[in-house]
Design a protein around this motif. Structure first.
Motif, PDB file in Angstrom:
ATOM      1  N   LYS A 155      14.357  21.390 -25.068  1.00  0.00           N
ATOM      2  CA  LYS A 155      15.798  21.379 -24.824  1.00  0.00           C
ATOM      3  C   LYS A 155      16.115  20.631 -23.539  1.00  0.00           C
ATOM      4  O   LYS A 155      17.107  19.883 -23.459  1.00  0.00           O
ATOM      5  N   TYR A 156      15.277  20.790 -22.514  1.00  0.00           N
ATOM      6  CA  TYR A 156      15.501  20.099 -21.246  1.00  0.00           C
ATOM      7  C   TYR A 156      15.438  18.583 -21.444  1.00  0.00           C
ATOM      8  O   TYR A 156      16.352  17.839 -21.048  1.00  0.00           O
ATOM      9  N   TYR A 157      14.339  18.110 -22.041  1.00  0.00           N
ATOM     10  CA  TYR A 157      14.158  16.661 -22.180  1.00  0.00           C
ATOM     11  C   TYR A 157      15.132  16.059 -23.197  1.00  0.00           C
ATOM     12  O   TYR A 157      15.546  14.890 -23.063  1.00  0.00           O
ATOM     13  N   SER A 158      15.514  16.824 -24.201  1.00  0.00           N
ATOM     14  CA  SER A 158      16.531  16.351 -25.139  1.00  0.00           C
ATOM     15  C   SER A 158      17.877  16.193 -24.433  1.00  0.00           C
ATOM     16  O   SER A 158      18.602  15.210 -24.658  1.00  0.00           O
ATOM     17  N   THR A 159      18.180  17.145 -23.564  1.00  0.00           N
ATOM     18  CA  THR A 159      19.434  17.058 -22.810  1.00  0.00           C
ATOM     19  C   THR A 159      19.410  15.881 -21.850  1.00  0.00           C
ATOM     20  O   THR A 159      20.416  15.174 -21.687  1.00  0.00           O
ATOM     21  N   VAL A 160      18.272  15.650 -21.188  1.00  0.00           N
ATOM     22  CA  VAL A 160      18.136  14.485 -20.304  1.00  0.00           C
ATOM     23  C   VAL A 160      18.390  13.201 -21.083  1.00  0.00           C
ATOM     24  O   VAL A 160      19.103  12.284 -20.624  1.00  0.00           O
ATOM     25  N   ASN A 161      17.818  13.106 -22.282  1.00  0.00           N
ATOM     26  CA  ASN A 161      18.015  11.919 -23.116  1.00  0.00           C
ATOM     27  C   ASN A 161      19.492  11.763 -23.489  1.00  0.00           C
ATOM     28  O   ASN A 161      20.052  10.658 -23.424  1.00  0.00           O
ATOM     29  N   ASP A 162      20.131  12.876 -23.881  1.00  0.00           N
ATOM     30  CA  ASP A 162      21.550  12.834 -24.239  1.00  0.00           C
ATOM     31  C   ASP A 162      22.410  12.417 -23.046  1.00  0.00           C
ATOM     32  O   ASP A 162      23.378  11.639 -23.194  1.00  0.00           O
ATOM     33  N   LEU A 163      22.063  12.921 -21.873  1.00  0.00           N
ATOM     34  CA  LEU A 163      22.834  12.569 -20.678  1.00  0.00           C
ATOM     35  C   LEU A 163      22.654  11.104 -20.298  1.00  0.00           C
ATOM     36  O   LEU A 163      23.589  10.460 -19.786  1.00  0.00           O
ATOM     37  N   ASN A 164      21.449  10.574 -20.527  1.00  0.00           N
ATOM     38  CA  ASN A 164      21.224   9.142 -20.279  1.00  0.00           C
ATOM     39  C   ASN A 164      22.065   8.280 -21.216  1.00  0.00           C
ATOM     40  O   ASN A 164      22.624   7.260 -20.819  1.00  0.00           O
ATOM     41  N   ILE A 165      22.135   8.717 -22.469  1.00  0.00           N
ATOM     42  CA  ILE A 165      22.989   7.999 -23.433  1.00  0.00           C
ATOM     43  C   ILE A 165      24.445   8.075 -23.012  1.00  0.00           C
ATOM     44  O   ILE A 165      25.182   7.081 -23.061  1.00  0.00           O
ATOM     45  N   SER A 166      24.861   9.246 -22.558  1.00  0.00           N
ATOM     46  CA  SER A 166      26.243   9.415 -22.093  1.00  0.00           C
ATOM     47  C   SER A 166      26.532   8.523 -20.884  1.00  0.00           C
ATOM     48  O   SER A 166      27.629   7.963 -20.758  1.00  0.00           O
ATOM     49  N   LEU A 167      25.537   8.392 -20.000  1.00  0.00           N
ATOM     50  CA  LEU A 167      25.705   7.536 -18.822  1.00  0.00           C
ATOM     51  C   LEU A 167      25.874   6.075 -19.239  1.00  0.00           C
ATOM     52  O   LEU A 167      26.734   5.362 -18.712  1.00  0.00           O
ATOM     53  N   LYS A 168      25.047   5.626 -20.193  1.00  0.00           N
ATOM     54  CA  LYS A 168      25.162   4.246 -20.661  1.00  0.00           C
ATOM     55  C   LYS A 168      26.504   4.008 -21.336  1.00  0.00           C
ATOM     56  O   LYS A 168      27.125   2.957 -21.155  1.00  0.00           O
ATOM     57  N   ASN A 169      26.937   4.995 -22.120  1.00  0.00           N
ATOM     58  CA  ASN A 169      28.251   4.866 -22.754  1.00  0.00           C
ATOM     59  C   ASN A 169      29.359   4.803 -21.708  1.00  0.00           C
ATOM     60  O   ASN A 169      30.319   4.029 -21.849  1.00  0.00           O
ATOM     61  N   ALA A 170      29.226   5.608 -20.668  1.00  0.00           N
ATOM     62  CA  ALA A 170      30.230   5.609 -19.605  1.00  0.00           C
ATOM     63  C   ALA A 170      30.244   4.268 -18.865  1.00  0.00           C
ATOM     64  O   ALA A 170      31.316   3.741 -18.525  1.00  0.00           O
ATOM     65  N   GLN A 171      29.047   3.714 -18.639  1.00  0.00           N
ATOM     66  CA  GLN A 171      28.954   2.394 -18.006  1.00  0.00           C
ATOM     67  C   GLN A 171      29.640   1.338 -18.871  1.00  0.00           C
ATOM     68  O   GLN A 171      30.357   0.464 -18.368  1.00  0.00           O
ATOM     69  N   SER A 172      29.406   1.423 -20.174  1.00  0.00           N
ATOM     70  CA  SER A 172      30.033   0.473 -21.102  1.00  0.00           C
ATOM     71  C   SER A 172      31.547   0.610 -21.088  1.00  0.00           C
ATOM     72  O   SER A 172      32.270  -0.393 -21.117  1.00  0.00           O
ATOM     73  N   GLN A 173      32.028   1.851 -21.020  1.00  0.00           N
ATOM     74  CA  GLN A 173      33.473   2.074 -20.991  1.00  0.00           C
ATOM     75  C   GLN A 173      34.087   1.532 -19.696  1.00  0.00           C
ATOM     76  O   GLN A 173      35.185   0.965 -19.707  1.00  0.00           O
ATOM     77  N   VAL A 174      33.374   1.676 -18.589  1.00  0.00           N
ATOM     78  CA  VAL A 174      33.856   1.126 -17.317  1.00  0.00           C
ATOM     79  C   VAL A 174      33.927  -0.400 -17.401  1.00  0.00           C
ATOM     80  O   VAL A 174      34.921  -1.015 -16.987  1.00  0.00           O
ATOM     81  N   ALA A 175      32.848  -1.008 -17.938  1.00  0.00           N
ATOM     82  CA  ALA A 175      32.830  -2.472 -18.060  1.00  0.00           C
ATOM     83  C   ALA A 175      33.965  -2.956 -18.949  1.00  0.00           C
ATOM     84  O   ALA A 175      34.637  -3.947 -18.637  1.00  0.00           O
ATOM     85  N   GLY A 176      34.188  -2.258 -20.067  1.00  0.00           N
ATOM     86  CA  GLY A 176      35.280  -2.635 -20.965  1.00  0.00           C
ATOM     87  C   GLY A 176      36.635  -2.483 -20.307  1.00  0.00           C
ATOM     88  O   GLY A 176      37.508  -3.348 -20.442  1.00  0.00           O
ATOM     89  N   ALA A 177      36.817  -1.385 -19.583  1.00  0.00           N
ATOM     90  CA  ALA A 177      38.096  -1.152 -18.903  1.00  0.00           C
ATOM     91  C   ALA A 177      38.319  -2.175 -17.790  1.00  0.00           C
ATOM     92  O   ALA A 177      39.444  -2.639 -17.577  1.00  0.00           O
TER      93      ALA A 177
END
Length: 357
Positions: A155-177
Protein backbone atom coordinates in the motif's frame (compact mmCIF):
# COMPACT_ATOMS: atom_id res chain seq x y z
CA UNK A 1 17.37 58.68 -82.80
CA UNK A 2 14.71 58.25 -85.45
CA UNK A 3 14.67 55.75 -88.23
CA UNK A 4 15.18 57.27 -91.64
CA UNK A 5 11.95 57.43 -93.69
CA UNK A 6 12.17 57.56 -97.48
CA UNK A 7 9.14 58.09 -99.71
CA UNK A 8 9.48 56.35 -103.01
CA UNK A 9 6.36 57.01 -105.06
CA UNK A 10 3.51 55.40 -103.14
CA UNK A 11 5.82 53.14 -101.11
CA UNK A 12 7.45 54.32 -97.86
CA UNK A 13 10.68 52.62 -96.87
CA UNK A 14 12.81 52.84 -93.77
CA UNK A 15 16.39 51.96 -92.91
CA UNK A 16 17.47 49.93 -89.85
CA UNK A 17 18.98 51.99 -87.07
CA UNK A 18 21.96 51.49 -84.74
CA UNK A 19 21.16 51.96 -81.05
CA UNK A 20 21.45 50.40 -77.61
CA UNK A 21 18.61 47.94 -76.93
CA UNK A 22 17.48 46.25 -73.74
CA UNK A 23 15.17 43.26 -73.32
CA UNK A 24 13.16 43.27 -70.11
CA UNK A 25 10.44 41.31 -68.36
CA UNK A 26 7.66 43.27 -66.67
CA UNK A 27 6.83 42.53 -63.05
CA UNK A 28 4.58 44.10 -60.44
CA UNK A 29 4.58 43.79 -56.70
CA UNK A 30 5.27 45.69 -53.50
CA UNK A 31 8.02 46.81 -51.16
CA UNK A 32 8.05 44.90 -47.89
CA UNK A 33 10.13 44.84 -44.74
CA UNK A 34 12.71 42.06 -44.79
CA UNK A 35 11.61 39.10 -42.65
CA UNK A 36 8.20 40.72 -42.31
CA UNK A 37 5.65 38.84 -40.23
CA UNK A 38 2.25 39.37 -38.67
CA UNK A 39 1.37 38.41 -35.11
CA UNK A 40 -2.12 37.01 -34.55
CA UNK A 41 -4.26 36.61 -31.45
CA UNK A 42 -4.69 32.99 -30.41
CA UNK A 43 -7.63 33.69 -28.10
CA UNK A 44 -10.38 36.30 -27.90
CA UNK A 45 -10.36 39.03 -25.27
CA UNK A 46 -9.96 42.74 -24.56
CA UNK A 47 -6.68 44.65 -24.90
CA UNK A 48 -5.76 45.83 -21.42
CA UNK A 49 -2.26 47.11 -22.25
CA UNK A 50 -0.58 48.34 -25.44
CA UNK A 51 3.12 48.60 -24.67
CA UNK A 52 4.75 49.75 -27.95
CA UNK A 53 3.94 51.97 -30.94
CA UNK A 54 4.68 52.14 -34.65
CA UNK A 55 8.35 52.77 -35.37
CA UNK A 56 9.63 51.31 -32.09
CA UNK A 57 12.63 48.97 -32.20
CA UNK A 58 11.87 45.79 -30.25
CA UNK A 59 13.81 42.75 -29.10
CA UNK A 60 12.77 39.14 -29.35
CA UNK A 61 10.36 38.30 -26.53
CA UNK A 62 9.50 41.93 -25.77
CA UNK A 63 5.91 42.54 -24.67
CA UNK A 64 3.64 44.19 -27.25
CA UNK A 65 0.12 43.66 -25.89
CA UNK A 66 -1.55 42.18 -22.84
CA UNK A 67 -5.04 40.83 -23.41
CA UNK A 68 -7.55 40.32 -20.60
CA UNK A 69 -6.49 37.05 -18.99
CA UNK A 70 -8.51 36.69 -15.76
CA UNK A 71 -9.78 33.18 -16.53
CA UNK A 72 -6.43 31.65 -17.66
CA UNK A 73 -4.64 33.36 -14.75
CA UNK A 74 -7.10 31.77 -12.33
CA UNK A 75 -6.55 28.38 -14.00
CA UNK A 76 -2.80 28.80 -13.60
CA UNK A 77 -3.20 29.67 -9.91
CA UNK A 78 -5.32 26.56 -9.40
CA UNK A 79 -2.83 24.43 -11.30
CA UNK A 80 0.05 25.81 -9.21
CA UNK A 81 -1.85 25.00 -6.00
CA UNK A 82 -2.46 21.45 -7.21
CA UNK A 83 1.22 21.11 -8.08
CA UNK A 84 2.27 22.46 -4.69
CA UNK A 85 0.01 19.96 -2.92
CA UNK A 86 1.28 17.10 -5.11
CA UNK A 87 4.88 17.96 -4.19
CA UNK A 88 4.04 18.15 -0.50
CA UNK A 89 2.37 14.73 -0.69
CA UNK A 90 5.72 13.28 -1.78
CA UNK A 91 7.88 15.25 0.64
CA UNK A 92 9.16 14.24 4.06
CA UNK A 93 6.26 16.21 5.55
CA UNK A 94 3.65 14.19 3.69
CA UNK A 95 0.83 13.24 6.06
CA UNK A 96 -0.33 10.50 3.68
CA UNK A 97 3.07 8.83 3.37
CA UNK A 98 3.95 9.30 7.02
CA UNK A 99 0.71 7.58 8.07
CA UNK A 100 1.47 4.72 5.68
CA UNK A 101 5.05 4.48 6.94
CA UNK A 102 3.73 4.26 10.50
CA UNK A 103 1.26 1.55 9.48
CA UNK A 104 4.10 -0.30 7.76
CA UNK A 105 6.30 0.00 10.87
CA UNK A 106 3.47 -1.19 13.15
CA UNK A 107 2.81 -4.12 10.86
CA UNK A 108 6.49 -5.02 10.91
CA UNK A 109 6.60 -4.86 14.74
CA UNK A 110 3.47 -6.97 15.05
CA UNK A 111 4.85 -9.49 12.60
CA UNK A 112 8.12 -9.65 14.53
CA UNK A 113 6.30 -10.26 17.83
CA UNK A 114 3.89 -12.81 16.38
CA UNK A 115 6.67 -14.69 14.59
CA UNK A 116 8.73 -14.89 17.80
CA UNK A 117 5.68 -16.12 19.71
CA UNK A 118 4.94 -18.73 17.07
CA UNK A 119 8.55 -19.99 17.03
CA UNK A 120 8.60 -20.15 20.86
CA UNK A 121 5.40 -22.19 21.02
CA UNK A 122 6.56 -24.40 18.16
CA UNK A 123 9.78 -25.20 20.00
CA UNK A 124 7.81 -26.00 23.18
CA UNK A 125 5.41 -28.20 21.22
CA UNK A 126 8.36 -30.14 19.85
CA UNK A 127 9.28 -30.75 23.52
CA UNK A 128 5.74 -31.94 24.21
CA UNK A 129 4.98 -28.77 26.13
CA UNK A 130 1.77 -26.79 25.48
CA UNK A 131 -1.39 -27.49 23.54
CA UNK A 132 -1.99 -27.95 19.82
CA UNK A 133 -4.75 -25.33 19.76
CA UNK A 134 -2.43 -22.71 21.27
CA UNK A 135 0.20 -23.46 18.61
CA UNK A 136 -2.40 -23.31 15.82
CA UNK A 137 -3.66 -19.97 17.05
CA UNK A 138 -0.07 -18.62 17.19
CA UNK A 139 0.59 -19.88 13.65
CA UNK A 140 -2.61 -18.24 12.36
CA UNK A 141 -1.69 -14.99 14.04
CA UNK A 142 1.83 -15.23 12.56
CA UNK A 143 0.48 -15.69 9.03
CA UNK A 144 -2.04 -12.87 9.47
CA UNK A 145 0.76 -10.58 10.64
CA UNK A 146 2.92 -11.61 7.65
CA UNK A 147 0.09 -10.75 5.26
CA UNK A 148 -0.52 -7.48 7.08
CA UNK A 149 3.16 -6.56 6.76
CA UNK A 150 3.13 -7.31 3.02
CA UNK A 151 -0.12 -5.41 2.56
CA UNK A 152 1.19 -2.33 4.41
CA UNK A 153 4.35 -2.31 2.29
CA UNK A 154 2.45 -2.74 -0.96
CA UNK A 155 0.00 0.00 0.00
CA UNK A 156 2.87 2.38 0.78
CA UNK A 157 4.70 1.87 -2.52
CA UNK A 158 1.45 1.87 -4.51
CA UNK A 159 0.56 5.20 -2.94
CA UNK A 160 4.03 6.58 -3.73
CA UNK A 161 3.53 5.54 -7.36
CA UNK A 162 0.06 7.14 -7.45
CA UNK A 163 1.41 10.35 -5.94
CA UNK A 164 4.21 10.46 -8.52
CA UNK A 165 1.61 10.15 -11.27
CA UNK A 166 -0.41 12.91 -9.63
CA UNK A 167 2.70 15.11 -9.50
CA UNK A 168 3.38 14.58 -13.21
CA UNK A 169 -0.24 15.35 -14.01
CA UNK A 170 -0.03 18.50 -11.92
CA UNK A 171 3.16 19.54 -13.73
CA UNK A 172 1.40 19.00 -17.05
CA UNK A 173 -1.57 21.08 -15.91
CA UNK A 174 0.76 23.91 -14.85
CA UNK A 175 2.55 23.80 -18.22
CA UNK A 176 -0.78 23.84 -20.05
CA UNK A 177 -2.11 26.70 -17.95
CA UNK A 178 1.13 28.66 -18.46
CA UNK A 179 0.86 28.10 -22.22
CA UNK A 180 -2.78 29.23 -22.18
CA UNK A 181 -1.84 32.34 -20.23
CA UNK A 182 1.08 33.09 -22.57
CA UNK A 183 -1.41 33.22 -25.46
CA UNK A 184 -2.85 36.35 -23.86
CA UNK A 185 0.59 37.97 -23.53
CA UNK A 186 1.69 39.06 -27.02
CA UNK A 187 5.45 39.20 -27.61
CA UNK A 188 7.77 39.99 -30.52
CA UNK A 189 9.05 36.83 -32.18
CA UNK A 190 12.36 38.38 -33.33
CA UNK A 191 14.41 41.57 -33.17
CA UNK A 192 13.11 44.30 -35.47
CA UNK A 193 10.80 47.28 -35.91
CA UNK A 194 7.09 47.73 -35.29
CA UNK A 195 5.45 48.78 -38.57
CA UNK A 196 1.82 48.59 -37.54
CA UNK A 197 -0.12 48.10 -34.32
CA UNK A 198 -3.66 47.13 -35.20
CA UNK A 199 -5.38 47.37 -31.81
CA UNK A 200 -5.72 50.01 -29.13
CA UNK A 201 -6.25 49.61 -25.40
CA UNK A 202 -9.84 48.63 -24.66
CA UNK A 203 -10.56 47.16 -28.08
CA UNK A 204 -11.94 43.65 -28.49
CA UNK A 205 -9.78 40.99 -30.10
CA UNK A 206 -11.03 37.92 -31.92
CA UNK A 207 -9.19 34.62 -32.17
CA UNK A 208 -6.81 34.58 -35.19
CA UNK A 209 -7.16 38.35 -35.64
CA UNK A 210 -4.03 40.26 -36.74
CA UNK A 211 -2.49 42.36 -33.96
CA UNK A 212 0.85 43.69 -35.20
CA UNK A 213 3.12 43.84 -38.26
CA UNK A 214 6.87 43.57 -37.65
CA UNK A 215 10.05 43.12 -39.67
CA UNK A 216 13.72 43.99 -39.81
CA UNK A 217 14.44 47.61 -39.07
CA UNK A 218 16.15 48.97 -42.18
CA UNK A 219 16.19 46.20 -44.76
CA UNK A 220 13.60 46.10 -47.51
CA UNK A 221 12.43 43.22 -49.68
CA UNK A 222 10.82 43.69 -53.10
CA UNK A 223 8.25 40.96 -53.70
CA UNK A 224 7.36 40.68 -57.38
CA UNK A 225 4.93 38.62 -59.45
CA UNK A 226 6.13 37.44 -62.87
CA UNK A 227 3.96 35.88 -65.55
CA UNK A 228 4.49 32.16 -66.07
CA UNK A 229 5.44 32.75 -69.73
CA UNK A 230 8.39 34.90 -68.66
CA UNK A 231 9.68 33.06 -65.59
CA UNK A 232 12.05 30.87 -67.63
CA UNK A 233 14.00 33.98 -68.66
CA UNK A 234 14.87 34.95 -65.11
CA UNK A 235 17.83 34.08 -62.90
CA UNK A 236 19.29 35.38 -59.65
CA UNK A 237 21.53 38.43 -60.02
CA UNK A 238 19.68 40.06 -62.92
CA UNK A 239 19.36 43.84 -62.68
CA UNK A 240 16.02 45.56 -62.16
CA UNK A 241 14.81 49.11 -62.66
CA UNK A 242 11.63 50.02 -60.82
CA UNK A 243 9.29 52.73 -59.61
CA UNK A 244 7.09 52.81 -56.53
CA UNK A 245 3.74 54.54 -56.10
CA UNK A 246 5.07 56.33 -53.04
CA UNK A 247 8.01 57.93 -54.86
CA UNK A 248 6.43 58.84 -58.20
CA UNK A 249 8.72 58.82 -61.25
CA UNK A 250 11.93 58.26 -59.32
CA UNK A 251 13.82 55.24 -60.68
CA UNK A 252 15.44 52.73 -58.31
CA UNK A 253 17.86 49.93 -59.06
CA UNK A 254 17.62 46.43 -57.64
CA UNK A 255 18.56 42.84 -58.44
CA UNK A 256 16.86 39.46 -58.38
CA UNK A 257 17.74 37.53 -55.21
CA UNK A 258 15.40 34.55 -55.30
CA UNK A 259 12.99 32.85 -57.69
CA UNK A 260 10.30 30.62 -56.19
CA UNK A 261 9.47 27.40 -58.05
CA UNK A 262 5.74 27.16 -57.28
CA UNK A 263 3.20 28.97 -59.42
CA UNK A 264 0.31 30.90 -57.89
CA UNK A 265 -2.60 29.21 -59.59
CA UNK A 266 -4.94 32.12 -58.90
CA UNK A 267 -3.14 34.54 -61.24
CA UNK A 268 -0.69 32.23 -63.08
CA UNK A 269 2.37 34.04 -61.74
CA UNK A 270 5.57 33.12 -59.91
CA UNK A 271 6.99 34.93 -56.91
CA UNK A 272 10.36 36.63 -57.38
CA UNK A 273 12.21 38.44 -54.58
CA UNK A 274 14.59 41.33 -55.18
CA UNK A 275 16.75 43.67 -53.14
CA UNK A 276 17.69 47.31 -53.67
CA UNK A 277 21.29 47.69 -54.84
CA UNK A 278 21.54 51.39 -54.00
CA UNK A 279 22.14 52.59 -50.48
CA UNK A 280 18.90 54.56 -50.36
CA UNK A 281 16.66 54.55 -47.32
CA UNK A 282 13.17 53.27 -48.07
CA UNK A 283 10.80 54.68 -45.49
CA UNK A 284 7.64 53.01 -46.77
CA UNK A 285 6.46 49.44 -47.03
CA UNK A 286 3.54 47.87 -48.87
CA UNK A 287 3.77 50.51 -51.59
CA UNK A 288 3.07 49.14 -55.08
CA UNK A 289 5.96 48.54 -57.48
CA UNK A 290 6.26 48.38 -61.25
CA UNK A 291 9.52 46.85 -62.38
CA UNK A 292 11.44 45.88 -65.49
CA UNK A 293 13.83 42.97 -65.04
CA UNK A 294 16.73 43.26 -67.49
CA UNK A 295 17.18 39.97 -69.33
CA UNK A 296 19.87 41.08 -71.77
CA UNK A 297 21.13 44.23 -73.45
CA UNK A 298 23.31 45.12 -76.40
CA UNK A 299 25.07 48.31 -77.51
CA UNK A 300 24.75 49.64 -81.04
CA UNK A 301 22.51 46.84 -82.18
CA UNK A 302 20.85 46.90 -85.59
CA UNK A 303 17.16 47.45 -84.88
CA UNK A 304 13.91 47.87 -86.79
CA UNK A 305 10.39 48.73 -85.62
CA UNK A 306 8.50 45.69 -84.41
CA UNK A 307 5.77 46.54 -86.91
CA UNK A 308 8.19 45.86 -89.78
CA UNK A 309 8.45 42.17 -88.96
CA UNK A 310 6.25 39.83 -90.99
CA UNK A 311 5.18 36.40 -89.70
CA UNK A 312 7.73 36.60 -86.90
CA UNK A 313 10.82 35.90 -89.05
CA UNK A 314 10.61 37.92 -92.28
CA UNK A 315 10.88 41.48 -93.56
CA UNK A 316 9.70 43.07 -96.82
CA UNK A 317 12.50 44.98 -98.58
CA UNK A 318 12.74 46.97 -101.78
CA UNK A 319 15.47 45.86 -104.15
CA UNK A 320 15.90 47.11 -107.73
CA UNK A 321 12.49 48.72 -107.60
CA UNK A 322 10.73 45.52 -106.53
CA UNK A 323 9.33 44.54 -103.11
CA UNK A 324 10.40 41.10 -101.91
CA UNK A 325 10.17 39.18 -98.64
CA UNK A 326 13.38 37.94 -97.00
CA UNK A 327 14.03 35.87 -93.89
CA UNK A 328 15.83 37.52 -90.97
CA UNK A 329 17.32 36.30 -87.70
CA UNK A 330 16.17 38.31 -84.71
CA UNK A 331 17.68 38.88 -81.30
CA UNK A 332 16.37 41.11 -78.50
CA UNK A 333 12.67 41.98 -78.62
CA UNK A 334 11.11 44.99 -76.93
CA UNK A 335 7.56 46.32 -77.18
CA UNK A 336 8.51 48.68 -80.03
CA UNK A 337 11.73 47.38 -81.55
CA UNK A 338 13.48 44.20 -82.64
CA UNK A 339 17.19 43.49 -82.99
CA UNK A 340 18.22 42.07 -86.38
CA UNK A 341 21.17 39.69 -86.14
CA UNK A 342 21.25 38.50 -89.74
CA UNK A 343 19.47 39.27 -93.02
CA UNK A 344 19.64 43.09 -93.12
CA UNK A 345 22.30 45.78 -93.03
CA UNK A 346 22.36 49.49 -92.34
CA UNK A 347 21.44 50.37 -95.90
CA UNK A 348 18.54 47.96 -96.39
CA UNK A 349 15.28 49.53 -97.65
CA UNK A 350 12.55 48.07 -95.50
CA UNK A 351 8.96 48.34 -96.66
CA UNK A 352 6.46 48.65 -93.84
CA UNK A 353 3.64 46.12 -94.29
CA UNK A 354 1.00 48.83 -94.19
CA UNK A 355 2.70 50.54 -97.15
CA UNK A 356 2.50 47.47 -99.39
CA UNK A 357 -0.39 47.60 -101.91
Amino acid sequence: SLLLLIACGRTTTIHPNRKDIVETVYASGMVMADSEYTIYALNPGIVVKKLVKEGDIVQRGQLLYIINNTAPAARLDAANESYKKARENLSSRSRILNDLKLSMQNAAIKFSNDSLQYLRLKNLWEQNIGTKSTLDNAEAQYRTSLNGKKSAKEKYYSTVNDLNISLKNAQSQVAGAQNDLSNYIIRAESNGRIYQMMKEKGEAVKANEALALLGKSGDRLIRLSVDQQDIGLLQAGQQIVLKTDATGDRIFKAEVTRIYPTMNEADQTFRVDAAFTENIAQSYIHTSVEANIIIRKKQQALVIPSGALVSGDSVKVKRSGRVTTIAVKTGIHTLDEIEIINGLDDGSDIVMPSAVK
